[in-house]
Design an enzyme around this catalytic site. Sequence first.
Site, short mmCIF file in Angstrom:
data_model
loop_
_atom_site.label_atom_id
_atom_site.label_comp_id
_atom_site.label_asym_id
_atom_site.label_seq_id
_atom_site.Cartn_x
_atom_site.Cartn_y
_atom_site.Cartn_z
N GLY A 1 -10.49 50.36 -94.48
CA GLY A 1 -10.94 51.28 -94.52
C GLY A 1 -10.37 51.84 -96.00
N ALA A 2 -9.61 53.51 -96.19
CA ALA A 2 -9.64 53.67 -97.88
C ALA A 2 -8.59 54.68 -96.98
CB ALA A 2 -10.57 54.43 -98.44
N MET A 3 -8.12 54.99 -98.65
CA MET A 3 -6.70 56.58 -97.99
C MET A 3 -7.14 57.43 -99.36
SD MET A 3 -4.77 57.52 -96.51
CE MET A 3 -3.48 58.82 -97.13
N GLU A 4 -6.83 58.63 -98.53
CA GLU A 4 -7.57 59.90 -99.71
C GLU A 4 -5.83 60.31 -100.87
OE1 GLU A 4 -6.07 61.88 -96.03
OE2 GLU A 4 -7.20 59.98 -96.52
N GLU B 1 -13.14 61.27 -98.64
CA GLU B 1 -11.55 60.38 -99.67
C GLU B 1 -11.90 61.34 -100.39
OE1 GLU B 1 -9.79 59.24 -97.36
OE2 GLU B 1 -11.50 58.02 -96.19
N HIS C 1 -11.12 65.27 -99.35
CA HIS C 1 -10.15 65.04 -99.47
C HIS C 1 -9.05 65.46 -99.92
CE1 HIS C 1 -9.12 63.94 -94.37
NE2 HIS C 1 -9.89 62.96 -94.93
N GLU D 1 -8.95 66.24 -90.62
CA GLU D 1 -10.12 65.40 -90.95
C GLU D 1 -12.22 65.68 -90.66
OE1 GLU D 1 -10.60 62.07 -91.62
OE2 GLU D 1 -8.20 62.23 -91.61
#
Length: 402
Positions: A297-300, A334, A337, A356
């Site tokens: 996935g991805a992280m903000e 992201e 966020h 979320e």
Amino acid sequence: MGNTSITKKPDVGDEPERQALPANVKPIHYDLTIDPNLTTFKFDGVVIIDLKVKKTSDFITLHTLDLELFDVKLLTSSKFPASDQHHDAVSDSGDSSIRPISSNYNKEDQTTTFQFEKDTLIKDETVKLYAKFIGELNDKLVGFYRASYEVDGEKKYLATTQMQPTHCRRVFPCFDEPKLKATFDISLILDSNLTGISNMDVKEEVSLKPSREKISFNTTPLMSTYIVAFVVGDLEYIESTSFRDVPVRLYTTRGLVERGRHSVEVCAKYLKYFEDLFGLPYPLPKFDAVSVLDMFGAMENWGLLIGSSQYFLFDPAATSVATTIHNTETIAHEIAHQWFGNLVTMKNWDSLWLNEAFATFMTSQAVDHFEPDWLTWESFVGDSLQIALKGDGFRSSHPIES
């Protein structure tokens, strides 16, 4: 020994207890230096944590996991310790210090408690906790980990972070709860041929011998430990200049950067959209995204979005519409966020749904604004609403806040 137990939230029905650190001290600021080795897969670190004493006491409990801690002390001088390039030494002839009389690691709670003499910590005073540590660049895709890739058949590595939800404690001793925000001064020591990036822009670069350098970044805003981030590797970037005076960059391993041209422009476009929509300027001086092959996935992370290469390295002209939509929604999510989560943060993880939910709602709002032909709200009903209702119908369903 003082009261060093983890405080618990009282039971409410069948609700499990919530673990929280003792509230006798509160982190204000971290001064962190990290020196990763991409050959041995170890990293050295030094952290100085400014703590506001909330209650006169004789202990400090904080989160640690898979770290070897040593040379822990309270700095009693107003000066920072005399140090070499690694912050390795405190001068015995200059600054004095108070060492703990004992320490205790609680494996279940992932905490270490340092016990001092009675009433060492005085209410309303500020103290500095100094600690050196060694950690592992693990292969678990969490904490500070090694991510592999290949160049001409040769396996190479970069070092990257994934702190959410509770993996910052794998990287440095910290107060690893969302509500315990602090500011951070982060420095990276690395080989001169490598690139180091973090949440903030570069403050200073100092050459070290032989062929090494120390990169220090400007102080972050108040933020939670789970969005602290840094990456070290042989990287290059492509930049967008379309978001006012804030540089927007996408970093990749060498030879792939042109494949990220579309994504970096998407980042800039959605940053501007959310800034205008919320009426709150993006508060950091830069925005970076990093494409990592070994990541889910991805992280903000604030100012340093880290995500799987599949989301950043694609050409819409040579990609299916479904993939283009999914990748664009991921980037937009992201970026949302940066406001919902990073600027405004839930106190505890049982409220993650709210974090979320806002970001997901705003993703649909933004994508529909730019791409109305994608029928984002119509697909939301089938892709999200119906799936949620189906899941809620199972006997295993749980409360939204859990």
